[in-house]
Design a protein around this motif. Structure first.
Motif, PDB file in Angstrom:
ATOM      1  N   ASP A 243     -25.303   7.318  -4.442  1.00 42.37           N
ATOM      2  CA  ASP A 243     -24.875   8.352  -3.506  1.00 42.37           C
ATOM      3  C   ASP A 243     -23.458   8.822  -3.811  1.00 42.37           C
ATOM      4  N   LEU A 244     -22.588   7.858  -4.186  1.00 41.59           N
ATOM      5  CA  LEU A 244     -21.228   8.235  -4.508  1.00 41.59           C
ATOM      6  C   LEU A 244     -21.163   9.032  -5.792  1.00 41.59           C
ATOM      7  N   ASP A 245     -21.980   8.654  -6.779  1.00 39.05           N
ATOM      8  CA  ASP A 245     -22.006   9.381  -8.049  1.00 39.05           C
ATOM      9  C   ASP A 245     -22.486  10.808  -7.840  1.00 39.05           C
ATOM     10  N   ASP A 246     -23.529  10.979  -7.012  1.00 40.53           N
ATOM     11  CA  ASP A 246     -24.063  12.312  -6.775  1.00 40.53           C
ATOM     12  C   ASP A 246     -23.041  13.193  -6.074  1.00 40.53           C
ATOM     13  N   ALA A 247     -22.225  12.588  -5.225  1.00 30.84           N
ATOM     14  CA  ALA A 247     -21.250  13.372  -4.484  1.00 30.84           C
ATOM     15  C   ALA A 247     -20.061  13.768  -5.332  1.00 30.84           C
ATOM     16  N   GLY A 248     -19.868  13.055  -6.456  1.00 28.54           N
ATOM     17  CA  GLY A 248     -18.732  13.359  -7.311  1.00 28.54           C
ATOM     18  C   GLY A 248     -17.548  12.492  -6.956  1.00 28.54           C
ATOM     19  N   THR A 249     -16.797  12.072  -7.974  1.00 33.68           N
ATOM     20  CA  THR A 249     -15.692  11.152  -7.739  1.00 33.68           C
ATOM     21  C   THR A 249     -14.515  11.820  -7.048  1.00 33.68           C
ATOM     22  N   ASP A 250     -14.383  13.128  -7.183  1.00 32.89           N
ATOM     23  CA  ASP A 250     -13.239  13.814  -6.582  1.00 32.89           C
ATOM     24  C   ASP A 250     -13.538  14.340  -5.188  1.00 32.89           C
ATOM     25  N   ALA A 251     -14.815  14.313  -4.808  1.00 32.97           N
ATOM     26  CA  ALA A 251     -15.170  14.870  -3.508  1.00 32.97           C
ATOM     27  C   ALA A 251     -14.787  13.901  -2.403  1.00 32.97           C
ATOM     28  N   ALA A 252     -14.261  14.443  -1.344  1.00 38.38           N
ATOM     29  CA  ALA A 252     -13.891  13.625  -0.188  1.00 38.38           C
ATOM     30  C   ALA A 252     -15.105  13.458   0.711  1.00 38.38           C
ATOM     31  N   ILE A 253     -15.449  12.213   0.984  1.00 36.73           N
ATOM     32  CA  ILE A 253     -16.623  11.928   1.795  1.00 36.73           C
ATOM     33  C   ILE A 253     -16.167  11.410   3.149  1.00 36.73           C
ATOM     34  N   THR A 254     -16.615  12.059   4.192  1.00 35.18           N
ATOM     35  CA  THR A 254     -16.303  11.625   5.548  1.00 35.18           C
ATOM     36  C   THR A 254     -17.456  10.778   6.055  1.00 35.18           C
ATOM     37  N   LEU A 255     -17.152   9.534   6.375  1.00 36.34           N
ATOM     38  CA  LEU A 255     -18.194   8.607   6.817  1.00 36.34           C
ATOM     39  C   LEU A 255     -18.136   8.419   8.320  1.00 36.34           C
ATOM     40  N   LEU A 256     -19.302   8.338   8.906  1.00 35.30           N
ATOM     41  CA  LEU A 256     -19.400   8.001  10.313  1.00 35.30           C
ATOM     42  C   LEU A 256     -18.929   6.561  10.496  1.00 35.30           C
ATOM     43  N   SER A 257     -18.257   6.273  11.583  1.00 33.21           N
ATOM     44  CA  SER A 257     -17.782   4.908  11.821  1.00 33.21           C
ATOM     45  C   SER A 257     -18.971   3.955  11.948  1.00 33.21           C
ATOM     46  N   GLN A 258     -18.717   2.694  11.678  1.00 29.81           N
ATOM     47  CA  GLN A 258     -19.777   1.691  11.795  1.00 29.81           C
ATOM     48  C   GLN A 258     -20.282   1.600  13.232  1.00 29.81           C
ATOM     49  N   GLN A 259     -19.373   1.723  14.182  1.00 34.24           N
ATOM     50  CA  GLN A 259     -19.770   1.647  15.585  1.00 34.24           C
ATOM     51  C   GLN A 259     -20.702   2.790  15.956  1.00 34.24           C
ATOM     52  N   ASN A 260     -20.371   4.010  15.528  1.00 35.94           N
ATOM     53  CA  ASN A 260     -21.229   5.156  15.836  1.00 35.94           C
ATOM     54  C   ASN A 260     -22.573   5.042  15.131  1.00 35.94           C
ATOM     55  N   ALA A 261     -22.564   4.486  13.913  1.00 37.35           N
ATOM     56  CA  ALA A 261     -23.824   4.278  13.193  1.00 37.35           C
ATOM     57  C   ALA A 261     -24.718   3.314  13.970  1.00 37.35           C
ATOM     58  N   LEU A 262     -24.120   2.241  14.481  1.00 36.71           N
ATOM     59  CA  LEU A 262     -24.883   1.273  15.277  1.00 36.71           C
ATOM     60  C   LEU A 262     -25.424   1.921  16.542  1.00 36.71           C
ATOM     61  N   GLU A 263     -24.597   2.712  17.215  1.00 42.47           N
ATOM     62  CA  GLU A 263     -25.034   3.365  18.445  1.00 42.47           C
ATOM     63  C   GLU A 263     -26.174   4.343  18.177  1.00 42.47           C
ATOM     64  N   ASN A 264     -26.127   5.052  17.054  1.00 35.05           N
ATOM     65  CA  ASN A 264     -27.203   5.983  16.712  1.00 35.05           C
ATOM     66  C   ASN A 264     -28.507   5.244  16.438  1.00 35.05           C
TER      67      ASN A 264
END
Length: 386
Positions: A243-264
Motif C-alpha cells: 500500500d505504501l509503495d502504491d501511494a509513492g514514497t513522497d506522497a503524504a498519507i493521512t491515517l485515521l487514528s487507531q482509536q477511530n479505526a476501532l470505533e468504526n
C-alpha cells in the motif's frame, strides 16, 4: 495363541511400559482443565480506576504504553474487555501478560502471576516432562510415544471389553460400580472396566488429538484424509508495504487514528462481542490494523472474527472467520481444541477433565492388576518349600 489372548498381553505390556507417563499426563491434564477460565476470573478482579465519570484512554496511547513496557511491538497484542472495570491485557509472545489500567495507563499488579507460574510449569510437565534446553526434544518424544501407546491401549481395551455373547447381566457388571466385592483384585477389575467404559469416547478423542499434536506426520495425515495438500509454513505477512509503495514514497498519507479505526469496526458490529484483541501495528504509520472480536471465551477460532481495517482509506478491507478455512484446517483446529475440551466450552472442558481423572484410575487399577498377575506369583514360588 488366540488373537484375543495375544491382544490382552500386548494391552497389559503397553500399560506397564507407559503407565507412569500416561499417569503423569492424566494428572496434569486434570490440573489444566480450567486453566484459562481461572486466570481470567482472577485477572478481572484487578483494581482499576473505574468510575462512571472516567473515560478510557484512547487506543493510540495504550499502544504506546504497551510497546514501551514490552520493549517491542513484534508479536504484542492488546486485549480490551467489554466490562468497563476489567484491565487491559498486554500479551507478548509465549505466556507473558502485563495488565494496564485502561483509565490511567498504569501497570497493575497481576493477581494471577503466581497462578501463571504454576500452570506454566504444569504445561511444561504435560508436554515435555518439564525438561529444558536440548533435553526438551527428548521429553517431547517420550510424551508423544506415551500418547501413541495410550491410543493403542484405548482401542484394544474396547475390543477386550466387548463380550462374546451380548447379555445384559454381563454388561451391567461392567457398567456400574459394585459394592461388597470379596477382594481388592475384584474391586480393581470392576473399577478398571467401569472407568474404561464411561470415559472411552472422550478419552479416544483426547488421546487421538494428542497424537496429532505430538507428531507432524499425524497432523499432515489430517490434511491428506481431507483431500488437501499439507500447507507450508509461512512467515508473518508484511503489513501493507504494498500500500505504501502504491501511494509513492513522497506522497503524504493521512491515517485515521487507531482509536477511530476501532470505533468504526465496533460501530458496524451487531453481535455482542465480549472482548477485542488488537495486534500492535509495526509503526504508527502502518496503514492496516487487525481487530479480533471475541464472542465467547476468546480461545477457539469459531468464536472469533478478525476485522482487517485500512486506516489510509478508512474502510474495512475484509472479515476473516473460521468458516472460510479449508476442511483440513477446520479439522486440525477442531482436534487442537477437542484435546482440552474448549471446543465445547465449560461443558466440554468438564468432560475432558473427568476423562483425564478416569484415566488416572485406569492406570492405577491396570498397574495393580498387572502387579498381581506378574510380580506376586514370583514371591509365592520363592515361599513354596522344596
Amino acid at each position: 495363541m488366540p488373537f484375543r489372548k495375544t491382544l490382552f498381553w500386548c494391552h497389559l505390556c503397553a500399560g506397564v511400559a507407559a503407565g507412569l507417563f500416561i499417569l503423569l499426563m492424566s494428572v496434569t491434564g486434570v490440573l489444566l482443565t480450567y486453566e484459562h477460565d481461572m486466570q481470567m476470573a482472577v485477572r478481572n478482579n484487578a483494581k482499576t480506576e473505574y468510575n462512571s465519570g472516567n473515560s478510557r484512554l484512547e487506543l493510540d496511547r495504550l499502544t504506546e504504553i504497551a510497546a514501551d513496557l514490552s520493549g517491542t511491538r513484534d508479536g504484542v497484542s492488546l486485549s480490551i474487555d467489554r466490562n468497563p472495570n476489567a484491565p487491559v491485557l498486554v500479551q507478548k509472545r509465549g505466556r507473558d501478560v502485563i495488565l494496564l489500567d485502561p483509565y490511567t495507563g498504569e501497570q497493575l499488579d497481576d493477581p494471577a502471576r503466581g497462578m501463571d507460574e504454576f500452570f506454566s510449569y504444569v504445561v511444561r510437565l504435560h508436554r515435555w516432562l518439564a525438561m529444558s534446553g536440548d533435553s526438551r526434544d527428548t521429553g517431547k518424544a517420550i510424551t508423544g510415544a506415551a500418547n501413541l501407546i495410550f491410543l493403542f491401549i484405548v482401542i484394544s481395551g474396547l475390543y477386550l471389553w466387548l463380550p462374546k455373547i451380548w447379555r445384559w447381566s454381563f454388561i451391567k457388571l461392567n457398567l456400574f460400580f459394585r459394592r461388597n466385592l470379596p477382594t481388592s483384585k475384584a474391586r480393581d477389575y470392576n473399577w478398571h472396566y467401569v472407568f474404561g467404559v464411561w470415559a472411552l469416547i472422550p478419552l479416544f478423542f483426547i488421546v487421538l488429538s494428542g497424537v496429532i499434536i505430538s507428531y507432524s506426520w499425524a497432523g499432515n495425515l489430517v490434511y491428506k484424509l481431507a483431500g488437501e495438500d499439507v500447507p507450508q509454513r509461512r512467515g508473518p505477512p508484511p503489513q501493507a508495504i504494498a500500500d505504501l509503495d502504491d501511494a509513492g514514497t513522497d506522497a503524504a498519507i493521512t491515517l485515521l487514528s487507531q482509536q477511530n479505526a476501532l470505533e468504526n469496526v465496533l460501530a458496524g458490529e451487531e453481535r455482542k462481542w465480549k472482548s477485542v484483541s488488537i495486534r500492535l501495528p509495526e509503526t504508527d504509520e502502518t496503514p492496516t490494523m487487525s481487530f479480533a472480536l471475541n464472542y465467547g471465551s476468546g480461545v477457539t477460532p469459531n468464536q472469533r472474527e478478525t476485522h482487517i481495517y485500512d486506516r489510509a482509506n478508512e474502510r474495512l478491507e475484509k472479515i476473516e472467520t473460521s468458516d472460510e478455512a479449508s476442511l483440513g484446517r477446520k479439522l486440525r483446529i477442531w482436534f487442537r481444541f477437542i484435546h482440552t475440551g474448549q471446543q465445547y466450552g465449560l461443558i466440554g472442558q468438564t468432560i475432558a477433565g473427568l476423562a483425564s481423572l478416569a484415566a488416572c484410575f485406569l492406570v492405577y487399577t491396570g498397574l495393580a492388576l498387572s502387579f498381581r498377575r506378574l510380580i506376586l506369583p514370583l514371591f509365592r514360588r520363592r515361599k513354596t518349600p522344596a
